[in-house]
Design a protein around this motif. Structure first.
Motif, PDB file in Angstrom:
ATOM      1  N   GLY A 273       0.778  -1.225   0.000  1.00 26.57           N
ATOM      2  CA  GLY A 273       0.000   0.000   0.000  1.00 26.57           C
ATOM      3  C   GLY A 273       0.809   1.274   0.000  1.00 26.57           C
ATOM      4  O   GLY A 273       0.236   2.367  -0.028  1.00 26.57           O
ATOM      5  N   ARG A 274       2.131   1.175   0.059  1.00 28.87           N
ATOM      6  CA  ARG A 274       2.941   2.405   0.068  1.00 28.87           C
ATOM      7  C   ARG A 274       2.886   3.083  -1.302  1.00 28.87           C
ATOM      8  O   ARG A 274       2.929   2.426  -2.337  1.00 28.87           O
ATOM      9  CB  ARG A 274       4.387   2.079   0.431  1.00 28.87           C
ATOM     10  CG  ARG A 274       5.266   3.320   0.538  1.00 28.87           C
ATOM     11  CD  ARG A 274       6.601   3.012   1.187  1.00 28.87           C
ATOM     12  NE  ARG A 274       7.372   4.245   1.314  1.00 28.87           N
ATOM     13  CZ  ARG A 274       8.408   4.570   0.527  1.00 28.87           C
ATOM     14  NH1 ARG A 274       8.788   3.738  -0.409  1.00 28.87           N
ATOM     15  NH2 ARG A 274       9.048   5.699   0.701  1.00 28.87           N
ATOM     16  N   LYS A 275       2.802   4.397  -1.296  1.00 27.05           N
ATOM     17  CA  LYS A 275       2.741   5.160  -2.530  1.00 27.05           C
ATOM     18  C   LYS A 275       4.152   5.443  -3.047  1.00 27.05           C
ATOM     19  O   LYS A 275       5.124   5.353  -2.310  1.00 27.05           O
ATOM     20  CB  LYS A 275       1.984   6.472  -2.313  1.00 27.05           C
ATOM     21  CG  LYS A 275       0.512   6.277  -1.956  1.00 27.05           C
ATOM     22  CD  LYS A 275      -0.187   7.607  -1.802  1.00 27.05           C
ATOM     23  CE  LYS A 275      -1.656   7.419  -1.463  1.00 27.05           C
ATOM     24  NZ  LYS A 275      -2.354   8.724  -1.303  1.00 27.05           N
ATOM     25  N   ALA A 276       4.232   5.817  -4.313  1.00 22.25           N
ATOM     26  CA  ALA A 276       5.516   6.127  -4.927  1.00 22.25           C
ATOM     27  C   ALA A 276       6.147   7.334  -4.240  1.00 22.25           C
ATOM     28  O   ALA A 276       5.451   8.296  -3.880  1.00 22.25           O
ATOM     29  CB  ALA A 276       5.333   6.423  -6.409  1.00 22.25           C
ATOM     30  N   PRO A 277       7.456   7.318  -4.015  1.00 24.57           N
ATOM     31  CA  PRO A 277       8.123   8.479  -3.438  1.00 24.57           C
ATOM     32  C   PRO A 277       7.963   9.708  -4.336  1.00 24.57           C
ATOM     33  O   PRO A 277       7.769   9.592  -5.550  1.00 24.57           O
ATOM     34  CB  PRO A 277       9.598   8.031  -3.384  1.00 24.57           C
ATOM     35  CG  PRO A 277       9.554   6.542  -3.427  1.00 24.57           C
ATOM     36  CD  PRO A 277       8.361   6.196  -4.248  1.00 24.57           C
ATOM     37  N   VAL A 278       8.052  10.874  -3.746  1.00 20.20           N
ATOM     38  CA  VAL A 278       7.915  12.131  -4.490  1.00 20.20           C
ATOM     39  C   VAL A 278       9.014  12.217  -5.556  1.00 20.20           C
ATOM     40  O   VAL A 278      10.176  11.934  -5.289  1.00 20.20           O
ATOM     41  CB  VAL A 278       8.000  13.335  -3.536  1.00 20.20           C
ATOM     42  CG1 VAL A 278       7.956  14.647  -4.320  1.00 20.20           C
ATOM     43  CG2 VAL A 278       6.863  13.286  -2.519  1.00 20.20           C
ATOM     44  N   GLY A 279       8.619  12.595  -6.765  1.00 21.00           N
ATOM     45  CA  GLY A 279       9.586  12.788  -7.845  1.00 21.00           C
ATOM     46  C   GLY A 279       9.851  11.571  -8.689  1.00 21.00           C
ATOM     47  O   GLY A 279      10.553  11.653  -9.694  1.00 21.00           O
TER      48      GLY A 279
END
Length: 291
Positions: A247-253
């Motif tokens: 469930g972790r989202k993609a890191p910023v950038g």
């Protein structure tokens, strides 16, 4: 050789491009040069003065004004010179990271490393062998110890030359068939062999698809750096899969990529990749750096 009338304003010629290969050619039919870490540039001289163009034909004469001024003093009525713009260090080696800054704030620091001559004083030289074109180029730019420099070459001994390039920490080398004409576009007559290096990077996520090698998305200095094949023993891969955070989202950038499983922060990996590239190329994960 086709003769061009003096009234013609010379036009940009799309450059010849080297094909990337893994190993240098070993026969004596090749010459070898250092691959300079800079911007491919074409300098044109004619009755309208000198101009400088990028690899895609964009006019950067104003950005490269010291090089253009030096070209106008070479003494040629007309010429088209192929080369690389670099920002040399005190030792003379190119510093790619300083190149953009020098272009903007300190153009006097720039140098043009000439390695081919396509046209000279009304003659189209492209049908000539590269060794003949380079001999004429040297006569035009010598002693080549100022803003305009000359890319020296060696004949034969490609494997030995490559070992020397690696030892010096350079980006790679370019090999050219000594009898080859100049032809725009990618060609087997010019080959580039790049050096590999190892870097420690952040392992951001993994992409696993049945029947395909697993891929890792890597970060460096807080920015996305590209992807690399995961070439690890099975037990280490299994430990890595356990770091996947559901469930972790993609890191910023990081660009949106479907099917990626993102890892818990703090995983770092040792990556083998081509030297001198802005993004990872021909990269593979060789080890995991434990917390």
């Amino acid at each position: 050789m086709r003769r061009v009338t003096s009234q013609d304003r010379l036009r940009f010629i799309p450059p010849q491009l080297p094909r990337l290969v893994e190993e240098p050619p070993v026969s004596d039919d090749w010459i070898h040069e250092i691959k300079y870490d800079g911007y491919r540039t074409q300098v044109i001289i004619d009755w309208d003065g000198a101009r400088a163009y990028t690899k895609t034909g964009v006019d950067w004469t104003k950005r490269y004004w010291p090089i253009v001024a030096a070209a106008e003093s070479l003494g040629a009525r007309s010429a088209i010179i192929d080369g690389e713009v670099i920002a040399p260090t005190a030792s003379g080696s190119p510093d790619f990271h300083a190149l953009r800054s020098a272009m903007t704030w300190n153009a006097e620091r720039l140098a043009f490393v000439a390695f081919d001559l396509l046209h000279l004083n009304g003659q189209d030289l492209r049908p000539l062998p590269v060794v003949e074109r380079r001999a004429m180029l040297w006569d035009l730019v010598k002693p080549a110890d100022g803003v305009i420099q000359f890319s020296q070459h060696v004949e034969g001994g490609g494997a030995e030359f490559f070992r020397g390039v690696e030892k010096l920490g350079l980006e790679g080398m370019v090999s050219k068939r000594r009898g080859a004409a100049y032809r725009s576009g990618e060609s087997d007559a010019w080959l580039k062999i790049k050096c590999y290096e190892f870097s420690e990077m952040d392992l951001l996520g993994v992409k696993r698809e049945p029947g395909k090698p697993a891929m890792a998305l890597m970060g460096r200095g807080g920015k996305y750096a590209g992807s690399a094949f995961i070439t690890l023993p099975k037990d280490i891969r299994e430990r890595l899969w356990k770091r996947v955070q559901a469930g972790r989202k993609a890191p910023v950038g990081v660009p949106a990529v479907s099917g990626v499983e993102w890892l818990k922060p703090g995983v770092r990996a040792r990556v083998k990749h081509l030297r001198g590239e802005a993004k990872l190329r021909h990269a593979s994960v060789k080890g995991i750096v434990e917390d």
